[in-house]
Design a protein around this motif. Structure first.
Motif, PDB file in Angstrom:
ATOM      1  N   GLU A 263      11.444   7.930 -11.763  1.00  0.00           N
ATOM      2  CA  GLU A 263      12.593   8.082 -12.653  1.00  0.00           C
ATOM      3  C   GLU A 263      13.377   6.779 -12.748  1.00  0.00           C
ATOM      4  OE1 GLU A 263      14.985  11.323 -11.354  1.00  0.00           O
ATOM      5  OE2 GLU A 263      13.753  12.851 -12.345  1.00  0.00           O
ATOM      6  N   ALA A 264      13.583   6.113 -11.619  1.00  0.00           N
ATOM      7  CA  ALA A 264      14.339   4.861 -11.616  1.00  0.00           C
ATOM      8  C   ALA A 264      13.627   3.759 -12.381  1.00  0.00           C
ATOM      9  CB  ALA A 264      14.599   4.418 -10.178  1.00  0.00           C
ATOM     10  N   ALA A 265      12.279   3.812 -12.378  1.00  0.00           N
ATOM     11  CA  ALA A 265      11.491   2.763 -13.020  1.00  0.00           C
ATOM     12  C   ALA A 265      11.087   3.101 -14.448  1.00  0.00           C
ATOM     13  CB  ALA A 265      10.234   2.485 -12.190  1.00  0.00           C
ATOM     14  N   GLY A 266      11.377   4.305 -14.903  1.00  0.00           N
ATOM     15  CA  GLY A 266      10.976   4.710 -16.244  1.00  0.00           C
ATOM     16  C   GLY A 266       9.504   5.040 -16.376  1.00  0.00           C
ATOM     17  N   ILE A 267       8.864   5.406 -15.269  1.00  0.00           N
ATOM     18  CA  ILE A 267       7.458   5.817 -15.298  1.00  0.00           C
ATOM     19  C   ILE A 267       7.400   7.311 -15.603  1.00  0.00           C
ATOM     20  CG2 ILE A 267       5.357   6.108 -13.926  1.00  0.00           C
ATOM     21  CD1 ILE A 267       6.160   3.611 -12.366  1.00  0.00           C
ATOM     22  N   ASP A 268       6.549   7.691 -16.517  1.00  0.00           N
ATOM     23  CA  ASP A 268       6.396   9.083 -16.921  1.00  0.00           C
ATOM     24  C   ASP A 268       5.567   9.817 -15.871  1.00  0.00           C
ATOM     25  OD1 ASP A 268       6.067  11.510 -18.136  1.00  0.00           O
ATOM     26  OD2 ASP A 268       4.887  10.771 -19.826  1.00  0.00           O
ATOM     27  N   LEU A 269       6.243  10.495 -14.949  1.00  0.00           N
ATOM     28  CA  LEU A 269       5.578  11.293 -13.922  1.00  0.00           C
ATOM     29  C   LEU A 269       5.708  12.767 -14.271  1.00  0.00           C
ATOM     30  CD1 LEU A 269       4.295  11.939 -11.144  1.00  0.00           C
ATOM     31  CD2 LEU A 269       6.613  11.768 -10.166  1.00  0.00           C
ATOM     32  N   GLN A 270       4.572  13.435 -14.395  1.00  0.00           N
ATOM     33  CA  GLN A 270       4.568  14.886 -14.546  1.00  0.00           C
ATOM     34  C   GLN A 270       4.262  15.476 -13.175  1.00  0.00           C
ATOM     35  OE1 GLN A 270       1.734  16.420 -17.389  1.00  0.00           O
ATOM     36  NE2 GLN A 270       2.483  18.520 -17.187  1.00  0.00           N
ATOM     37  N   LEU A 271       5.301  15.893 -12.468  1.00  0.00           N
ATOM     38  CA  LEU A 271       5.169  16.484 -11.140  1.00  0.00           C
ATOM     39  C   LEU A 271       5.231  17.996 -11.273  1.00  0.00           C
ATOM     40  CD1 LEU A 271       5.081  16.369  -8.041  1.00  0.00           C
ATOM     41  CD2 LEU A 271       7.582  16.066  -8.075  1.00  0.00           C
ATOM     42  N   ARG A 272       4.108  18.645 -10.982  1.00  0.00           N
ATOM     43  CA  ARG A 272       4.012  20.094 -11.134  1.00  0.00           C
ATOM     44  C   ARG A 272       3.978  20.734  -9.746  1.00  0.00           C
ATOM     45  NH1 ARG A 272      -0.742  21.104 -15.515  1.00  0.00           N
ATOM     46  NH2 ARG A 272      -1.985  20.839 -13.614  1.00  0.00           N
TER      47      ARG A 272
ATOM     48  N   LEU B 203       8.606  10.091  -4.607  1.00  0.00           N
ATOM     49  CA  LEU B 203       7.838   9.497  -5.703  1.00  0.00           C
ATOM     50  C   LEU B 203       8.508   9.792  -7.031  1.00  0.00           C
ATOM     51  CD1 LEU B 203       5.284   8.022  -6.737  1.00  0.00           C
ATOM     52  CD2 LEU B 203       4.154  10.268  -6.809  1.00  0.00           C
ATOM     53  N   ASN B 204       8.997  11.005  -7.193  1.00  0.00           N
ATOM     54  CA  ASN B 204       9.680  11.378  -8.426  1.00  0.00           C
ATOM     55  C   ASN B 204      10.913  10.508  -8.652  1.00  0.00           C
ATOM     56  OD1 ASN B 204       9.903  13.198 -10.727  1.00  0.00           O
ATOM     57  ND2 ASN B 204      11.701  14.049  -9.691  1.00  0.00           N
ATOM     58  N   GLN B 205      11.692  10.276  -7.598  1.00  0.00           N
ATOM     59  CA  GLN B 205      12.875   9.428  -7.711  1.00  0.00           C
ATOM     60  C   GLN B 205      12.504   7.997  -8.085  1.00  0.00           C
ATOM     61  OE1 GLN B 205      14.909   9.800  -3.958  1.00  0.00           O
ATOM     62  NE2 GLN B 205      15.401  11.965  -4.281  1.00  0.00           N
ATOM     63  N   ALA B 206      11.447   7.468  -7.455  1.00  0.00           N
ATOM     64  CA  ALA B 206      11.021   6.097  -7.754  1.00  0.00           C
ATOM     65  C   ALA B 206      10.564   5.968  -9.200  1.00  0.00           C
ATOM     66  CB  ALA B 206       9.901   5.674  -6.803  1.00  0.00           C
TER      67      ALA B 206
ATOM     68  N   TYR C  49       0.816  -1.206   0.000  1.00  0.00           N
ATOM     69  CA  TYR C  49       0.000   0.000   0.000  1.00  0.00           C
ATOM     70  C   TYR C  49       0.858   1.269   0.000  1.00  0.00           C
ATOM     71  CZ  TYR C  49      -3.620  -3.348   1.283  1.00  0.00           C
ATOM     72  OH  TYR C  49      -4.481  -4.424   1.292  1.00  0.00           O
ATOM     73  N   ASP C  50       2.048   1.172  -0.548  1.00  0.00           N
ATOM     74  CA  ASP C  50       2.977   2.294  -0.591  1.00  0.00           C
ATOM     75  C   ASP C  50       3.430   2.481  -2.034  1.00  0.00           C
ATOM     76  OD1 ASP C  50       5.656   3.573  -0.662  1.00  0.00           O
ATOM     77  OD2 ASP C  50       5.461   3.559   1.517  1.00  0.00           O
ATOM     78  N   ALA C  51       3.155   3.658  -2.605  1.00  0.00           N
ATOM     79  CA  ALA C  51       3.439   3.882  -4.026  1.00  0.00           C
ATOM     80  C   ALA C  51       4.913   3.683  -4.339  1.00  0.00           C
ATOM     81  CB  ALA C  51       2.996   5.285  -4.441  1.00  0.00           C
ATOM     82  N   CYS C  52       5.796   4.282  -3.540  1.00  0.00           N
ATOM     83  CA  CYS C  52       7.229   4.150  -3.817  1.00  0.00           C
ATOM     84  C   CYS C  52       7.676   2.700  -3.704  1.00  0.00           C
ATOM     85  CB  CYS C  52       8.023   5.028  -2.853  1.00  0.00           C
ATOM     86  SG  CYS C  52       7.816   6.811  -3.128  1.00  0.00           S
ATOM     87  N   SER C  53       7.184   1.984  -2.712  1.00  0.00           N
ATOM     88  CA  SER C  53       7.559   0.581  -2.535  1.00  0.00           C
ATOM     89  C   SER C  53       7.008  -0.287  -3.653  1.00  0.00           C
ATOM     90  CB  SER C  53       7.065   0.076  -1.179  1.00  0.00           C
ATOM     91  OG  SER C  53       7.648   0.796  -0.114  1.00  0.00           O
TER      92      SER C  53
END
Length: 280
Positions: free
Chosen positions: A240-249, A235-238, A200-204
């Motif tokens: 980036e490491a996984a190649g997920i396209d996160l748009q953090l504004r 979350l941004n670091q996780a 239940y943890d997004a980063c994990s």
């Protein structure tokens, strides 16, 4: 399902309903906005999960989503945040736990395991009711939320990528296993073994191989909970490491309230509508 109220808004219907939940062993109240296009065809459905202390009513009253949802043809479902009732165990003086703070987990520890099964309620039980009772296209689902609900939206999307076509969040609790906001609740709901919290943890979840194509996250820079409770940088670091396209504004000067959420609600609705498409 029983109807509590219905009101016409922007040509559609804002309804509030109640059902007896088997997952949570109590009556659960939820809101659904059905836009006018539903008279002609089934429409995409967008789930909004609310934050700590909230019910279905907070976003319904203050989220300012109906005008654009009516224009875009989006059904908006707003569940409650926890089980309710006199028999439901609670800590009345703790706003970060118990009623209003279900954290979208399935509790495993007594006495909470009997009622606090919000993950199953959101993922399994309520969708069956929505599919049966409302004019929705369940092949076009998106999910978003705020704070605790942003945590819920991202974790649910990561674990159910075949169900959801889009996911976004306002100021999500990004790493609840290490956040001062959520660690005590996780311990009470899930037990002392922190390995069980990872589900239940997004980063994990991302570290453990769960993936979702892209995420949109808005976060206010003046949010007083930014550093300890929310941790968007992790979350941004996780991602980036996984190649997920996160748009953090990072939104300059905005806090944690519905003044922030309502400001960027239209951006999120348009973002989801583009990804849910129209399969007429």
């Amino acid at each position: 399902m029983k109807t509590i109220s219905t009101d016409k808004s922007y040509g559609g219907t804002q309804g509030v309903y109640v059902e007896r939940s088997e997952a949570c062993d109590c009556d659960m109240t939820f809101a659904v906005f059905v836009p006018p296009q539903a008279a002609e065809r089934n429409l995409p459905v967008l789930w909004y999960l609310s934050g700590l202390t909230c019910t279905h009513a907070n976003v319904m009253d203050k989220g300012e989503y109906r005008r654009l949802a009516a224009e875009l043809g989006l059904v908006i479902v707003c569940p409650d945040t926890s089980p309710r009732g006199d028999h439901v165990p609670d800590e009345a003086d703790n706003w970060q736990f118990g009623k209003g703070a279900g954290f979208y987990v399935d509790a495993t520890q007594p006495p909470y395991a009997a009622n606090y099964r919000m993950y199953s309620y959101i993922v399994d039980e309520l969708p069956k009711l929505i599919a049966a009772e409302f004019p929705v296209d369940m092949d076009r689902q998106g999910i978003f939320g705020h704070s605790m609900g942003g945590h819920g939206a991202i974790t649910i999307a990561l674990k159910n990528p075949d169900r959801f076509q889009s996911c976004s969040a306002f100021a999500p609790i990004s790493h609840p296993s290490v956040s001062g906001w959520s660690m005590p609740a996780f311990r009470k709901y899930l037990g002392a073994d922190e390995k069980t919290w990872r589900a239940y943890d997004a980063c994990s979840l991302i570290e453990d191989g769960h993936r979702f194509p892209e995420l949109l996250v808005d976060q206010g820079t003046a949010d007083s909970f930014l550093e300890d409770g929310l941790r968007p940088g992790e979350l941004n670091q996780a991602c980036e490491a996984a190649g997920i396209d996160l748009q953090l504004r990072m939104q300059e000067g905005y806090g944690h309230s519905y003044f922030f959420i309502s400001t960027f609600m239209e951006d999120h609705l348009r973002w989801h509508a583009q990804r849910l498409g129209d399969r007429k």
